[in-house]
Scaffold this motif. Structure first.
Motif, mmCIF file in Angstrom:
data_model
loop_
_atom_site.group_PDB
_atom_site.id
_atom_site.type_symbol
_atom_site.label_atom_id
_atom_site.label_comp_id
_atom_site.label_asym_id
_atom_site.label_seq_id
_atom_site.Cartn_x
_atom_site.Cartn_y
_atom_site.Cartn_z
ATOM 1 N N SER A 49 27.654 58.386 31.268
ATOM 2 C CA SER A 49 27.215 59.714 30.819
ATOM 3 C C SER A 49 28.414 60.618 30.606
ATOM 4 N N PRO A 50 28.372 61.455 29.572
ATOM 5 C CA PRO A 50 29.443 62.432 29.393
ATOM 6 C C PRO A 50 29.503 63.354 30.606
ATOM 7 N N ARG A 51 30.680 63.829 30.890
ATOM 8 C CA ARG A 51 30.832 64.787 31.994
ATOM 9 C C ARG A 51 31.250 66.124 31.416
ATOM 10 N N GLU A 52 30.729 67.197 32.035
ATOM 11 C CA GLU A 52 31.051 68.530 31.525
ATOM 12 C C GLU A 52 31.646 69.383 32.619
ATOM 13 N N ALA A 53 32.486 70.317 32.225
ATOM 14 C CA ALA A 53 33.068 71.272 33.183
ATOM 15 C C ALA A 53 33.324 72.558 32.417
ATOM 16 N N ARG A 54 33.645 73.617 33.145
ATOM 17 C CA ARG A 54 33.934 74.883 32.465
ATOM 18 C C ARG A 54 35.437 75.116 32.445
ATOM 19 N N HIS A 55 35.969 75.376 31.271
ATOM 20 C CA HIS A 55 37.406 75.619 31.130
ATOM 21 C C HIS A 55 37.750 76.925 31.861
ATOM 22 N N GLY A 70 36.553 79.820 29.589
ATOM 23 C CA GLY A 70 35.158 79.881 30.043
ATOM 24 C C GLY A 70 34.247 78.949 29.248
ATOM 25 N N HIS A 71 34.789 78.271 28.240
ATOM 26 C CA HIS A 71 33.972 77.369 27.432
ATOM 27 C C HIS A 71 33.613 76.092 28.203
ATOM 28 N N VAL A 72 32.495 75.499 27.795
ATOM 29 C CA VAL A 72 32.146 74.187 28.333
ATOM 30 C C VAL A 72 33.049 73.152 27.663
ATOM 31 N N VAL A 73 33.592 72.242 28.480
ATOM 32 C CA VAL A 73 34.377 71.143 27.921
ATOM 33 C C VAL A 73 33.704 69.840 28.342
ATOM 34 N N ARG A 74 33.692 68.898 27.415
ATOM 35 C CA ARG A 74 32.947 67.647 27.648
ATOM 36 C C ARG A 74 33.893 66.467 27.476
ATOM 37 N N ARG A 75 33.763 65.525 28.404
ATOM 38 C CA ARG A 75 34.588 64.308 28.348
ATOM 39 C C ARG A 75 33.652 63.117 28.237
ATOM 40 N N THR A 76 33.844 62.308 27.204
ATOM 41 C CA THR A 76 32.954 61.168 26.975
ATOM 42 C C THR A 76 33.788 59.897 26.809
ATOM 43 N N VAL A 77 33.393 58.851 27.526
ATOM 44 C CA VAL A 77 34.010 57.538 27.279
ATOM 45 C C VAL A 77 33.265 56.962 26.077
ATOM 46 N N VAL A 78 33.953 56.871 24.927
ATOM 47 C CA VAL A 78 33.247 56.463 23.710
ATOM 48 C C VAL A 78 33.298 54.953 23.472
ATOM 49 N N ARG A 86 36.758 60.847 24.432
ATOM 50 C CA ARG A 86 36.688 62.014 23.538
ATOM 51 C C ARG A 86 36.576 63.279 24.388
ATOM 52 N N PHE A 87 37.360 64.281 24.015
ATOM 53 C CA PHE A 87 37.284 65.595 24.663
ATOM 54 C C PHE A 87 36.798 66.608 23.640
ATOM 55 N N GLU A 88 35.816 67.413 24.051
ATOM 56 C CA GLU A 88 35.306 68.454 23.160
ATOM 57 C C GLU A 88 35.245 69.774 23.902
ATOM 58 N N GLU A 89 35.550 70.836 23.177
ATOM 59 C CA GLU A 89 35.394 72.182 23.736
ATOM 60 C C GLU A 89 34.284 72.854 22.932
ATOM 61 N N LEU A 90 33.294 73.436 23.638
ATOM 62 C CA LEU A 90 32.100 73.964 22.961
ATOM 63 C C LEU A 90 31.992 75.469 23.178
ATOM 64 N N ASP A 91 31.499 76.183 22.161
ATOM 65 C CA ASP A 91 31.252 77.616 22.379
ATOM 66 C C ASP A 91 29.872 77.795 23.013
ATOM 67 N N THR A 92 29.473 79.046 23.262
ATOM 68 C CA THR A 92 28.209 79.286 23.982
ATOM 69 C C THR A 92 27.006 78.757 23.201
ATOM 70 N N GLY A 93 27.129 78.653 21.888
ATOM 71 C CA GLY A 93 26.026 78.118 21.096
ATOM 72 C C GLY A 93 26.031 76.602 21.008
ATOM 73 N N GLY A 94 26.975 75.958 21.706
ATOM 74 C CA GLY A 94 27.048 74.493 21.685
ATOM 75 C C GLY A 94 27.816 73.946 20.489
ATOM 76 N N ASN A 95 28.442 74.845 19.699
ATOM 77 C CA ASN A 95 29.228 74.366 18.543
ATOM 78 C C ASN A 95 30.578 73.836 19.016
ATOM 79 N N VAL A 96 31.001 72.758 18.390
ATOM 80 C CA VAL A 96 32.263 72.128 18.787
ATOM 81 C C VAL A 96 33.435 72.917 18.200
#
Ligand SMILES: C[S@@+](CC[C@H](N)C(=O)[O-])C[C@H]1O[C@@H](n2cnc3c(N)ncnc32)[C@H](O)[C@@H]1O
Length: 263
Positions: A165-171, A175-183, A199-209
């Motif tokens: 499962s992807p893991r998420e944390a707050r930067h 303050g953005h959500v950051v997601r780490r996924t083993v792809v 894969r690392f992604e940083e998301l805004d409050t609307g969930g946009n990458v």
């Protein structure tokens, strides 16, 4: 498959977000374990693969003299930035860019640590043997080594449990959500290596990458008996072995946590 086992540590979001995703799961309690071990065995302390100083800085804060060696300049830069926030620690910490399989420091140490499976980024048996021998040469007589590897979970490498499962944390900065996924994961049964694409992604409050980066690393697994023989071969006597940082007895598919003494 020929890959750089340490591509992950060359920079980018993986390095920037390293601390957010390290220290949980099977590594829970590792920093406290190293602090207790340092109280027991004393210093000076050498940490191989010191990275961002996640372990090194708490050790220095407890008053230990610590040398942290790492192959990655970007990881060491993060450790150095943290140390600038703690000028009171600078006289007992030294960061060295180097390779744990071939390094030479003038100093000898009472305790050497290789936390968080850093040793497993040395992906050849020769390299692993060189690293343990080199560390051994840097220990005082009767000095101790603590080595943390994962014990291979073959269901995970070769079975059906392929998705993690992807893991998420707050930067902490944005303050953005950051997601780490083993792809992707590829295990090489002959070389005893597992290669992961992340894969690392940083998301805004609307969930946009907002940012997305991919990276990878490889680790070599050792069976428990292989590690025991390797320690014996390179001049150590095993003092304790555990399967986690609560000192649970050795077990399949968990941590291989070794406490060894220089013979
Ligand atoms: C999983 S991180 C561990 C960082 C830190 N010890 C911790 O516990 O958070 C692995 C580190 O080992 C370093 N590393 C990998 N191969 C190395 C080598 N041959 N010599 C020195 N450092 C190495 C990487 O650059 C990275 O910083």
């Amino acid at each position: 498959m020929k890959t750089d086992p340490n591509a992950y540590y060359a920079g980018g979001l993986g390095v920037e977000l390293y601390d957010l995703f390290t220290g949980g799961g099977l590594l829970s309690g590792d920093v406290e374990f190293y602090l207790e071990s340092a109280r027991r065995f004393g210093g000076p302390i050498l940490e191989l693969g010191t990275g961002t100083g996640r372990v090194l800085i708490p050790l220095a804060r407890e008053g230990h003299e610590v040398v942290g060696l790492d192959l990655s300049r970007p990881m060491l830069n993060l450790a150095a930035a943290k140390l600038r926030e703690h000028p009171e620690l600078t006289n007992r910490v030294r960061l060295v860019e180097g390779d744990m399989t071939r390094f030479s420091l003038e100093q000898r140490f009472a305790l050497a640590l290789v936390p968080a499976r850093s040793f497993q980024h040395v992906v050849t048996p020769e390299g692993q043997r060189m690293a343990l021998s080199c560390i051994r040469q840097h220990l005082i007589p009767g000095g101790h080594l603590i080595l943390d590897l994962f014990d291979p979970n073959f269901e995970l490498f070769f079975g059906d449990i392929n998705e993690v499962s992807p893991r998420e944390a707050r930067h902490p900065g944005s303050g953005h959500v950051v997601r780490r996924t083993v792809v992707a994961r590829h295990a090489d049964a002959f070389r005893q290596t597992v290669h992961e694409a992340l894969r690392f992604e940083e998301l805004d409050t609307g969930g946009n990458v907002l940012a997305c980066e991919e990276t990878s690393w490889s680790l070599r697994w050792n069976t428990r008996q292989e590690t025991a023989y390797l320690l014996e071969l390179t001049g150590y006597e095993v003092v304790d072995q555990y399967s986690d940082f609560n000192r649970s007895p050795p077990d399949y598919g968990r941590e291989q946590l070794w406490v060894a003494r220089a013979r």
